[in-house]
Design an enzyme around this catalytic site. Sequence first.
Site, PDB file in Angstrom:
ATOM      1  N   ARG A 100       0.785  -1.230  -0.038  1.00 17.30           N
ATOM      2  CA  ARG A 100       0.021   0.077   0.073  1.00 17.30           C
ATOM      3  C   ARG A 100       0.724   1.171  -0.040  1.00 17.30           C
ATOM      4  NH1 ARG A 100      -4.784  -0.460   4.428  1.00 17.30           N
ATOM      5  NH2 ARG A 100      -5.397   1.378   3.161  1.00 17.30           N
ATOM      6  N   GLN A 130     -11.205   9.125   7.147  1.00 17.53           N
ATOM      7  CA  GLN A 130     -11.131   7.631   7.425  1.00 17.53           C
ATOM      8  C   GLN A 130      -9.849   7.107   7.003  1.00 17.53           C
ATOM      9  OE1 GLN A 130     -14.955   5.181   7.614  1.00 17.53           O
ATOM     10  NE2 GLN A 130     -15.351   7.119   6.387  1.00 17.53           N
ATOM     11  N   ASP A 151      -4.074   7.462   3.602  1.00 16.22           N
ATOM     12  CA  ASP A 151      -3.286   7.935   2.358  1.00 16.22           C
ATOM     13  C   ASP A 151      -2.550   9.283   2.656  1.00 16.22           C
ATOM     14  OD1 ASP A 151      -5.063   9.627   1.580  1.00 16.22           O
ATOM     15  OD2 ASP A 151      -6.057   8.304   0.336  1.00 16.22           O
ATOM     16  N   HIS A 153      -8.418   7.045  11.421  1.00 16.10           N
ATOM     17  CA  HIS A 153      -7.599   5.964  11.503  1.00 16.10           C
ATOM     18  C   HIS A 153      -6.040   5.872  11.180  1.00 16.10           C
ATOM     19  CE1 HIS A 153     -11.756   4.137   9.915  1.00 16.10           C
ATOM     20  NE2 HIS A 153     -11.793   4.383  11.190  1.00 16.10           N
ATOM     21  N   SER A 184     -18.658   4.321   2.657  1.00 19.35           N
ATOM     22  CA  SER A 184     -19.943   3.186   2.539  1.00 19.35           C
ATOM     23  C   SER A 184     -20.527   3.439   3.842  1.00 19.35           C
ATOM     24  CB  SER A 184     -19.208   1.849   2.325  1.00 19.35           C
ATOM     25  OG  SER A 184     -18.418   1.531   3.544  1.00 19.35           O
TER      26      SER A 184
HETATM   27  P1  OAD Z   1     -15.231   1.715   1.214  1.00 16.79           P
HETATM   28  O1  OAD Z   1     -14.505   0.905   0.349  1.00 16.79           O
HETATM   29  O2  OAD Z   1     -16.346   0.822   2.408  1.00 16.79           O
HETATM   30  O3  OAD Z   1     -16.390   2.520   0.844  1.00 16.79           O
HETATM   31  C1  OAD Z   1     -16.120   3.342  -0.420  1.00 16.79           C
HETATM   32  C2  OAD Z   1     -17.241   4.176  -0.854  1.00 16.79           C
HETATM   33  O4  OAD Z   1     -16.855   5.348  -1.940  1.00 16.79           O
HETATM   34  C3  OAD Z   1     -18.435   3.358  -1.479  1.00 16.79           C
HETATM   35  O5  OAD Z   1     -19.556   3.784  -0.851  1.00 16.79           O
HETATM   36  C4  OAD Z   1     -18.360   3.750  -3.165  1.00 16.79           C
HETATM   37  O6  OAD Z   1     -19.524   3.713  -3.704  1.00 16.79           O
HETATM   38  C5  OAD Z   1     -17.708   5.167  -2.951  1.00 16.79           C
HETATM   39  N1  OAD Z   1     -17.066   5.568  -4.195  1.00 16.79           N
HETATM   40  C6  OAD Z   1     -16.226   5.101  -4.981  1.00 16.79           C
HETATM   41  N2  OAD Z   1     -15.570   5.846  -5.738  1.00 16.79           N
HETATM   42  C7  OAD Z   1     -16.059   7.060  -5.760  1.00 16.79           C
HETATM   43  C8  OAD Z   1     -15.893   8.015  -6.332  1.00 16.79           C
HETATM   44  N3  OAD Z   1     -15.234   8.255  -7.263  1.00 16.79           N
HETATM   45  N4  OAD Z   1     -16.631   9.181  -5.882  1.00 16.79           N
HETATM   46  C9  OAD Z   1     -17.574   9.006  -4.629  1.00 16.79           C
HETATM   47  N5  OAD Z   1     -17.828   7.835  -4.141  1.00 16.79           N
HETATM   48  C10 OAD Z   1     -17.052   7.001  -4.593  1.00 16.79           C
HETATM   49  O7  OAD Z   1     -14.323   2.680   2.146  1.00 16.79           O
HETATM   50  P2  OAD Z   1     -14.625   3.536   3.364  1.00 16.79           P
HETATM   51  O8  OAD Z   1     -15.815   3.900   3.597  1.00 16.79           O
HETATM   52  O9  OAD Z   1     -13.547   4.571   3.568  1.00 16.79           O
HETATM   53  O10 OAD Z   1     -10.768   0.972   7.945  1.00 16.79           O
HETATM   54  O11 OAD Z   1     -14.109   2.392   4.350  1.00 16.79           O
HETATM   55  C11 OAD Z   1     -14.038   2.637   5.940  1.00 16.79           C
HETATM   56  C12 OAD Z   1     -12.906   2.104   6.428  1.00 16.79           C
HETATM   57  O12 OAD Z   1     -13.114   0.724   6.273  1.00 16.79           O
HETATM   58  C13 OAD Z   1     -11.611   2.460   6.011  1.00 16.79           C
HETATM   59  O13 OAD Z   1     -11.082   3.592   6.842  1.00 16.79           O
HETATM   60  C14 OAD Z   1     -10.764   1.292   6.432  1.00 16.79           C
HETATM   61  C15 OAD Z   1     -11.663   0.194   5.603  1.00 16.79           C
HETATM   62  O14 OAD Z   1     -11.474  -1.377   6.253  1.00 16.79           O
HETATM   63  C16 OAD Z   1      -9.583   0.893   8.588  1.00 16.79           C
HETATM   64  O15 OAD Z   1      -8.559   0.381   7.930  1.00 16.79           O
HETATM   65  C17 OAD Z   1      -9.819   0.860  10.033  1.00 16.79           C
END
Ligand code: OAD
Length: 239
Positions: A70, A101, A104, A119, A189
């Site tokens: 990563r 969250q 990066d 995070h 999400s």
């Molecule tokens: P997710 O992968 O769960 O969700 C990403 C979201 O971004 C999804 O709802 C997609 O529909 C949306 N998405 C994708 N491309 C997009 C774009 N170009 N514009 C707008 N939306 C877009 O990621 P997170 O919600 O960040 O935690 O996940 C939360 C946590 O789970 C992370 O911080 C990490 C992970 O496991 C830890 O590592 C503790």
Amino acid sequence: MEEVIQEAKSKVLNSKRLVALTGAGISAESGVPTFRGKDGIWQRHRVTDLATPEAFAKDPKLVWEFYNWRRNLISKVTYNPAHKALVALEKIALHFALITQNIDDLHRKAGSKNLIELHGNIWWVCCSRCRFKAEDRRVSIPFPPVCPECGGMLRPNVVWFGESLDMTILNNAVKEAERAETFLVIGTSAVVQPAASLIGIAKKNGAFLIEINLEPTEVSSISDISIREKAAKILPRLT
Ligand code: OAD
């Protein structure tokens, strides 16, 4: 769609306290994979093998390989227009806070200042035994990384599943959510706690919720505006 964007823009620009919560989706167009989508990291790897304290105790080399992969990936990408738009909004708004969250570092690289990293940050390491913490921007950390203070094994300074968030950081985020007049929810999400609970806290305290996401999420139903588009396309239009 046009009308909705204009309404969102008016709310964003006229808000005295603007707060944004971002997730992996904001960095998707920079080339950083998300976690739960079709090509998401957790589709290919098991969380329990790579992102838990138990995984690190069992196989620290494997966990470090994952984080070095990563690091390498993130070192090659940069911020996109969505990150830049949040920097512009910070300059315009009377009060602005950005809660992310993401680990990066792209918000900081883009120039965001009032940043709360829930995070952690991939470019920092911490000791798995003592309180040592340091920035280490090497693309690949040689294994085993040893703590200069106590000789314990260093680990990525990120929050893993099953771990608590830093209380000071979380409290700051909660305070921002409670006092937000407009709360942007971008590219998450909204399933990982306690990060996702900030959205409900903001709503309960009267914030106007604007969601920008390609897909409906757990919080779409409580959002005042939901925009189904790429963050890099919409956010620059709100500045
Ligand atoms: P997710 O992968 O769960 O969700 C990403 C979201 O971004 C999804 O709802 C997609 O529909 C949306 N998405 C994708 N491309 C997009 C774009 N170009 N514009 C707008 N939306 C877009 O990621 P997170 O919600 O960040 O935690 O996940 C939360 C946590 O789970 C992370 O911080 C990490 C992970 O496991 C830890 O590592 C503790």
